[in-house]
Design a protein around this motif. Structure first.
Motif, PDB file in Angstrom:
ATOM      1  N   SER A 159      -6.167   7.624 -14.489  1.00  0.00           N
ATOM      2  CA  SER A 159      -5.177   6.776 -13.826  1.00  0.00           C
ATOM      3  C   SER A 159      -5.051   7.154 -12.358  1.00  0.00           C
ATOM      4  CB  SER A 159      -3.817   6.917 -14.518  1.00  0.00           C
ATOM      5  OG  SER A 159      -3.874   6.402 -15.831  1.00  0.00           O
ATOM      6  N   GLY A 160      -5.220   8.448 -12.050  1.00  0.00           N
ATOM      7  CA  GLY A 160      -5.219   8.861 -10.651  1.00  0.00           C
ATOM      8  C   GLY A 160      -6.341   8.197  -9.870  1.00  0.00           C
ATOM      9  N   THR A 161      -7.528   8.140 -10.467  1.00  0.00           N
ATOM     10  CA  THR A 161      -8.647   7.446  -9.821  1.00  0.00           C
ATOM     11  C   THR A 161      -8.349   5.963  -9.674  1.00  0.00           C
ATOM     12  OG1 THR A 161     -10.189   9.033 -10.789  1.00  0.00           O
ATOM     13  CG2 THR A 161     -11.118   6.969  -9.973  1.00  0.00           C
ATOM     14  N   LEU A 162      -7.765   5.367 -10.701  1.00  0.00           N
ATOM     15  CA  LEU A 162      -7.392   3.944 -10.665  1.00  0.00           C
ATOM     16  C   LEU A 162      -6.459   3.675  -9.487  1.00  0.00           C
ATOM     17  CD1 LEU A 162      -6.175   1.933 -13.784  1.00  0.00           C
ATOM     18  CD2 LEU A 162      -4.984   1.765 -11.617  1.00  0.00           C
ATOM     19  N   ILE A 163      -5.411   4.484  -9.357  1.00  0.00           N
ATOM     20  CA  ILE A 163      -4.428   4.238  -8.302  1.00  0.00           C
ATOM     21  C   ILE A 163      -5.039   4.478  -6.916  1.00  0.00           C
ATOM     22  CG2 ILE A 163      -2.178   4.914  -7.388  1.00  0.00           C
ATOM     23  CD1 ILE A 163      -1.392   5.720 -10.242  1.00  0.00           C
TER      24      ILE A 163
ATOM     25  N   VAL B 176       0.822  -1.205   0.000  1.00  0.00           N
ATOM     26  CA  VAL B 176       0.000   0.000   0.000  1.00  0.00           C
ATOM     27  C   VAL B 176       0.856   1.255   0.000  1.00  0.00           C
ATOM     28  CG1 VAL B 176      -0.255   0.166   2.519  1.00  0.00           C
ATOM     29  CG2 VAL B 176      -2.055   1.057   1.025  1.00  0.00           C
ATOM     30  N   ALA B 177       2.034   1.210   0.620  1.00  0.00           N
ATOM     31  CA  ALA B 177       2.903   2.390   0.644  1.00  0.00           C
ATOM     32  C   ALA B 177       3.362   2.747  -0.767  1.00  0.00           C
ATOM     33  CB  ALA B 177       4.108   2.134   1.548  1.00  0.00           C
ATOM     34  N   ARG B 178       3.690   1.739  -1.562  1.00  0.00           N
ATOM     35  CA  ARG B 178       4.116   1.993  -2.938  1.00  0.00           C
ATOM     36  C   ARG B 178       2.967   2.589  -3.752  1.00  0.00           C
ATOM     37  NH1 ARG B 178       8.197  -0.369  -6.291  1.00  0.00           N
ATOM     38  NH2 ARG B 178       8.688  -1.851  -4.625  1.00  0.00           N
ATOM     39  N   ALA B 179       1.758   2.088  -3.538  1.00  0.00           N
ATOM     40  CA  ALA B 179       0.596   2.615  -4.264  1.00  0.00           C
ATOM     41  C   ALA B 179       0.330   4.062  -3.874  1.00  0.00           C
ATOM     42  CB  ALA B 179      -0.632   1.749  -3.990  1.00  0.00           C
ATOM     43  N   ARG B 180       0.442   4.366  -2.577  1.00  0.00           N
ATOM     44  CA  ARG B 180       0.237   5.748  -2.139  1.00  0.00           C
ATOM     45  C   ARG B 180       1.285   6.669  -2.753  1.00  0.00           C
ATOM     46  NH1 ARG B 180      -0.343   3.877   3.397  1.00  0.00           N
ATOM     47  NH2 ARG B 180      -2.544   3.622   3.928  1.00  0.00           N
ATOM     48  N   ALA B 181       2.534   6.232  -2.795  1.00  0.00           N
ATOM     49  CA  ALA B 181       3.594   7.053  -3.375  1.00  0.00           C
ATOM     50  C   ALA B 181       3.334   7.307  -4.860  1.00  0.00           C
ATOM     51  CB  ALA B 181       4.947   6.361  -3.194  1.00  0.00           C
ATOM     52  N   ALA B 182       2.855   6.285  -5.572  1.00  0.00           N
ATOM     53  CA  ALA B 182       2.535   6.456  -6.994  1.00  0.00           C
ATOM     54  C   ALA B 182       1.425   7.477  -7.181  1.00  0.00           C
ATOM     55  CB  ALA B 182       2.134   5.115  -7.608  1.00  0.00           C
ATOM     56  N   LEU B 183       0.422   7.427  -6.307  1.00  0.00           N
ATOM     57  CA  LEU B 183      -0.681   8.379  -6.393  1.00  0.00           C
ATOM     58  C   LEU B 183      -0.201   9.799  -6.149  1.00  0.00           C
ATOM     59  CD1 LEU B 183      -3.702   8.937  -6.653  1.00  0.00           C
ATOM     60  CD2 LEU B 183      -3.940   8.439  -4.214  1.00  0.00           C
ATOM     61  N   THR B 184       0.661   9.979  -5.142  1.00  0.00           N
ATOM     62  CA  THR B 184       1.194  11.304  -4.843  1.00  0.00           C
ATOM     63  C   THR B 184       1.986  11.855  -6.019  1.00  0.00           C
ATOM     64  OG1 THR B 184       1.305  10.781  -2.480  1.00  0.00           O
ATOM     65  CG2 THR B 184       2.663  12.614  -3.273  1.00  0.00           C
ATOM     66  N   GLU B 185       2.830  11.029  -6.609  1.00  0.00           N
ATOM     67  CA  GLU B 185       3.634  11.470  -7.745  1.00  0.00           C
ATOM     68  C   GLU B 185       2.767  11.843  -8.933  1.00  0.00           C
ATOM     69  OE1 GLU B 185       6.922  11.993  -8.045  1.00  0.00           O
ATOM     70  OE2 GLU B 185       7.137  11.592  -5.897  1.00  0.00           O
ATOM     71  N   LEU B 186       1.755  11.031  -9.214  1.00  0.00           N
ATOM     72  CA  LEU B 186       0.926  11.288 -10.383  1.00  0.00           C
ATOM     73  C   LEU B 186       0.097  12.553 -10.224  1.00  0.00           C
ATOM     74  CD1 LEU B 186       0.289  10.042 -13.150  1.00  0.00           C
ATOM     75  CD2 LEU B 186      -1.699   8.961 -12.124  1.00  0.00           C
TER      76      LEU B 186
END
Length: 404
Positions: free
Chosen positions: A288-292, A226-236
């Protein structure tokens, strides 16, 4: 102190603390060197990106001064090169508009300034009134910030210099016309930028950002990280600069194609296709933001992650990667379309394997993002949606599994 099995030059045993003390400054120097190298590379890329603009601006300034001074015998054609550089400094894709705005602003300033000077004369309060009225008229007529600034600046010059400088109005107007026209001549004929190169440079950051974060999301799904997914969302979410640069570049490509005979052959080829990609990429970013975001919830809620789901997200990332490569090469993005439909098929398999609430949203967002990217390849929205439905497969209700 704890000894380590290594000896210094004098034969004494080096302690772990001694080793850390020596390694510390070395590591800090390495980090400092790496940061310096990265900063130099970034500055060099920046110079390369605007180097063409700098050459264009220099040539336009020199030519506009020469035309005004040598051919039209304007004694002090200061505003001609200023207008040329101002036009070129405008966002790529808005230079024709900037030239028109310069001319309108100068015209409004000259008319208001001359009219009021005859009626109310000169002085400090007359200057203030002339500027106020010039700006208000410019706002009423056009409303552009550039027009307002030019109208106000011209009104100041007319109100302060006209009593001592004869026939200032005509040279000011002619200077604006010469500067804008020469700037357009330089960008369209003498030193036109390659629109495909401009688009590639602008599209790369946006597409790389989307690809990287979708890849990270696919890994997060596989590993339930979940931490990796949150980081991806923040970056995007921090994509405004990249998307705005791409939108601006597409405007510039259209303007270059319209004005430059050298680039007319691009109009219906790769640049024409590329120039249509900005809006679909923007939509793909948002979807993609909604997806993540739903991937984060899916992992937190312990919903099932069917094996095809991470594969579908990874296929989506590969679609963006292929799209970037094929556009950069000037090829029609047929392989990118095939890859996008592969992502849809994997999403359909994940849906039928059984997903939870958030999983169903993830699948839906994969479909929507694929549709966006397919439009970016040149298909109509209707054609893209039809292909997505066909390759997704059976829409029978999934087996809903409770979260763990």
């Amino acid at each position: 102190m704890v000894a380590v099995g290594r000896h210094g030059a004098g034969g004494g045993t080096l302690t772990r603390d001694d080793t850390s003390a020596r390694a510390g400054p070395t590591a800090a120097l390495v980090r400092l060197r790496d940061r310096a190298v990265a900063a130099l590379r970034d500055r060099w890329r920046r110079v390369r990106a605007i180097g063409g603009l700098a050459v264009q601006a220099g040539l336009a300034a020199a030519l506009s001064w020469m035309v005004a001074y040598e051919l039209l015998h304007i004694s002090q054609p200061v505003f001609a090169p200023i207008s040329a550089v101002s036009t070129l400094a405008a966002s790529v894709g808005q230079r024709l508009r900037r030239t028109i705005e310069l001319i309108i602003g100068v015209t409004v300033g000259v008319l208001i300034g001359d009219l009021l000077l005859v009626v109310i004369g000169t002085g400090w309060w007359q200057l203030g009134l002339i500027v106020v009225l010039a700006i208000m008229v410019a706002l009423f007529l056009v409303g552009s910030a550039a027009v307002v600034l030019q109208a106000g600046a011209t009104a100041v010059l007319i109100a302060t210099l006209s009593p001592s400088v004869r026939d200032l109005e005509v040279p000011r107007f002619v200077d604006a016309l010469i500067g804008g026209a020469v700037a357009l001549l330089v960008t369209a004929v003498l030193l036109p930028l390659n629109p495909l190169r401009v688009l590639n440079r602008a599209a790369r950051p946006a597409m790389d950002l989307l690809t990287t974060q979708l890849d990270a999301t696919a890994t997060a799904l596989r590993e339930r990280d979940v931490a990796r997914a949150r980081a991806a969302l923040t970056e995007l979410r921090q994509n405004a600069e990249e998307v705005n640069a791409l939108i601006e570049a597409t405007r510039g490509a259209r303007e270059t194609n319209a004005l430059s005979p050298v680039n007319w052959h691009y109009r219906h080829g790769p640049v024409g296709r590329y120039a249509q990609v900005a809006e679909p990429i923007d939509r793909a970013m948002r979807n993609s933001g909604t997806l993540i975001r739903r991937v984060v919830t899916l992992i937190e809620d312990g919903e099932p992650v069917p094996e095809p789901m991470p594969r579908a997200v990874a296929d989506l990332a590969e679609t963006v990667r292929l799209l970037k490569r094929q556009f950069a090469a000037g090829d029609e993005p047929l392989r990118a379309r095939e890859q996008a439909l592969r992502a849809v098929r994997a999403a359909g398999d994940a849906y039928r394997a059984g997903v939870g609430f958030s999983g169903a949203v993830v699948v839906a967002q994969i479909r929507t993002t694929v549709s966006d990217l397919m439009v970016g390849t040149g298909l109509t929205q209707e054609a893209a949606n039809r292909l997505v439905r066909r390759d997704f497969g059976d829409l029978r209700p999934p087996v809903v599994t409770r979260g763990r």
